[in-house]
Design a protein around this motif. Structure first.
Motif, mmCIF file in Angstrom:
data_model
loop_
_atom_site.group_PDB
_atom_site.id
_atom_site.type_symbol
_atom_site.label_atom_id
_atom_site.label_comp_id
_atom_site.label_asym_id
_atom_site.label_seq_id
_atom_site.Cartn_x
_atom_site.Cartn_y
_atom_site.Cartn_z
ATOM 1 N N GLN A 1 3.323 3.503 9.504
ATOM 2 C CA GLN A 1 2.104 4.115 8.973
ATOM 3 C C GLN A 1 1.949 5.543 9.495
ATOM 4 O OE1 GLN A 1 -1.569 2.597 10.411
ATOM 5 N NE2 GLN A 1 -2.802 3.906 9.076
ATOM 6 N N ARG B 1 4.314 7.576 10.459
ATOM 7 C CA ARG B 1 5.298 8.433 9.787
ATOM 8 C C ARG B 1 4.852 8.781 8.378
ATOM 9 N NH1 ARG B 1 9.326 4.997 12.121
ATOM 10 N NH2 ARG B 1 9.474 3.915 10.128
ATOM 11 N N ALA B 2 4.300 7.787 7.668
ATOM 12 C CA ALA B 2 3.849 8.024 6.293
ATOM 13 C C ALA B 2 2.703 9.034 6.253
ATOM 14 C CB ALA B 2 3.420 6.707 5.652
ATOM 15 N N GLN B 3 1.834 8.991 7.253
ATOM 16 C CA GLN B 3 0.751 9.971 7.312
ATOM 17 C C GLN B 3 1.295 11.381 7.509
ATOM 18 O OE1 GLN B 3 -1.634 8.190 10.463
ATOM 19 N NE2 GLN B 3 -3.299 7.803 9.019
ATOM 20 N N SER C 1 0.718 5.599 3.453
ATOM 21 C CA SER C 1 0.314 5.046 4.745
ATOM 22 C C SER C 1 -0.557 3.810 4.584
ATOM 23 C CB SER C 1 -0.426 6.107 5.570
ATOM 24 O OG SER C 1 -1.636 6.480 4.945
ATOM 25 N N TRP D 1 1.488 0.549 4.679
ATOM 26 C CA TRP D 1 1.895 0.102 6.004
ATOM 27 C C TRP D 1 0.699 -0.327 6.839
ATOM 28 C CZ3 TRP D 1 6.605 -1.097 5.704
ATOM 29 C CH2 TRP D 1 7.503 -0.332 4.952
ATOM 30 N N ALA E 1 -7.465 3.671 5.687
ATOM 31 C CA ALA E 1 -6.300 4.192 4.976
ATOM 32 C C ALA E 1 -6.453 4.012 3.469
ATOM 33 C CB ALA E 1 -5.037 3.492 5.469
#
Length: 468
Positions: free
Chosen positions: A254, A256-258, A264, A267, A309
């Protein structure tokens, strides 16, 4: 020999060869079709679905096991081995365990019902060793690997599976199945969705590889333990380590996705689901209550993170953490809310309620549960899902204690079977690998019993949590 080699490569997921080779192999297999009397009604292979059987001219060997028998279905073909070898095939071919019923089974999994017998006192026992499971009942184990065949024009994948089931006890299928009915036209949204699925499976595989089997017996007395078909004890230590590793990995994904603009929310929701599993397995494994309580608080906090999120992803601050129109979300909300009430964590129950304001005043069961901490909650006489929740509502709406007990008994008796489509259904019978089982608990039923002051000893049932 070349056709046998390419067939083995395809069935074990190493490759399918060229289109011309596939066509030649198909015509060759048609010539080898046979009638298998063991697959007739009542025969030992009757539970293996297929529309043709073939006898190969030479046996193929995988992980030291040999067979010359192949069965084909509309979209797949499988080698059929005598004996239970799915775990060995998984180790030999680098397959991972399907803990969450996400992989297509030959013939589906919905009809797999409980392979245990419930006793008069509410306890449960497994079928006697060596006794075949009843038709459409039992356990189911799948090890898998997915190959992505997408080419930028179409989206397609093929899955290698090693499959055992009580529908055909004593045999193992090993082969490949197409996901869905062939390829679908490529579009960015579907491609991204598939990439997330593959990334998720890779995370699960890596976490499983980092958690070796426990070398010492489990030191606690479990509050519930699955009746594994193999008869071996469930490895609580390894499964707890796996879920802890999985939760850490999802939180990392999460973050990393942000940073890179990825999804995000996907995740964060995955982390929230695993956080509940961590809590549930700690409770199931018999861990001390302070540790279980901390895990429950972490599960609620993970739901708050997921809701934030989702709100950011959809630019909607009123978006709930759980969608009551989806049975999966609804069931998990009641389990989690029930757990907070059962453990006397009214602060956590209030935090959960704050995540679901979009559904305030819409569901009678949810409102009745929350009325235990907030008498001002509205009285509602309708709910989102009748099965199995109407009997729980009847219990909460009943004034007579004897009738309350009867309604709650009916709820406990129907709870597991009514949730057959949930990915955790029959987790106690799919506990060979990691993550398939973390306890099956109707926490909301225990919360209702406590709220109404019902005699818990009269409600003994395997899905009924013991008093904390």
């Amino acid at each position: 020999m070349m056709l046998l080699n390419t067939l083995l490569d395809e069935l074990t997921g190493r490759g399918s060869g060229t289109e011309a080779e596939q066509q030649e192999r198909y015509k060759w297999l048609q010539q080898l079709r046979c009638t298998n009397p063991q697959a007739a009604e009542g025969g030992p292979m009757a539970g293996i679905p297929g529309y043709y059987w073939s006898r190969l001219p030479q046996a193929l060997t995988v992980a030291g096991q040999q067979t010359d028998l192949l069965v084909g279905t509309m979209n797949a073909q499988y080698l059929v081995f005598a004996g239970r070898h799915a775990a060995a095939f998984g180790a030999e071919l680098g397959l991972q365990y399907d803990a969450n019923n996400h992989i297509d089974r030959p013939g589906g999994i919905d009809e797999l019902l409980d392979a245990y017998e419930e006793e008069a006192d509410g306890s449960w026992t497994t079928l006697p060793a060596g006794q075949p499971a009843p038709p459409l009942a039992g356990w189911d184990d799948v090890y898998f690997r997915v190959r992505d065949l997408s080419d930028g024009i179409t989206i397609q994948s093929v899955t290698t599976i090693a499959y055992e089931s009580s529908r055909f006890p004593g045999y193992t299928l090993l082969g490949t199945t197409l996901v869905g009915a062939g390829a679908i036209a490529h579009d960015d949204e579907t491609a991204q969705y598939m990439q997330q699925i593959f990334a998720d499976w890779a995370i699960q595989r890596d976490c499983a590889a980092s958690c070796p089997p426990s070398s010492t017996p489990w030191p606690c007395t479990p509050r519930q333990a699955p009746p594994l078909p193999s008869g071996t004890p469930f490895d609580f230590g390894r499964n707890l380590a796996y879920l802890d590793a999985l939760l850490t990995a999802y939180v990392r994904a999460q973050a990393r996705a942000q940073d890179d603009g990825g999804d995000s929310a996907n995740w964060a929701c995955a982390a929230a689901s695993v956080a509940y599993q961590v809590f549930s397995l700690r409770y199931t494994a018999g861990r001390p209550l302070p540790e279980v309580n901390s895990a429950l608080e972490a599960a609620v906090a993970a739901c708050e993170t997921a809701r934030a999120a989702l709100a950011a992803a959809y630019d909607d601050d009123a978006l709930p953490a759980f969608d009551f129109e989806q049975l999966t979300d609804y069931a998990r909300t009641l389990q989690l809310l029930g757990a907070t009430l059962l453990f006397g964590r009214h602060d956590l129950a209030a935090r959960l309620a704050a995540l679901q304001t979009a559904f305030d005043g819409e569901d009678g069961v949810y409102e009745a549960l929350l009325s235990a901490i907030d008498p001002q909650r509205p009285a509602v006489d309708e709910w989102y899902f009748a099965e199995p929740y109407s009997t729980l509502y009847d219990c909460l709406d009943e004034a007579d204690a004897a009738q309350q007990l009867e309604h709650l008994r009916q709820y406990l008796a129907s709870w597991h079977g009514a949730l057959v489509h949930e990915d955790w259904f029959n987790g106690h019978l799919r506990a060979q690998g990691l993550g398939g089982y973390y306890g099956l608990w109707a926490f909301e039923a225990a919360a209702v019993a406590m709220h109404l002051g019902l005699e818990r000893s009269a409600l003994a049932h395997w899905v009924m949590p013991p008093s904390p």
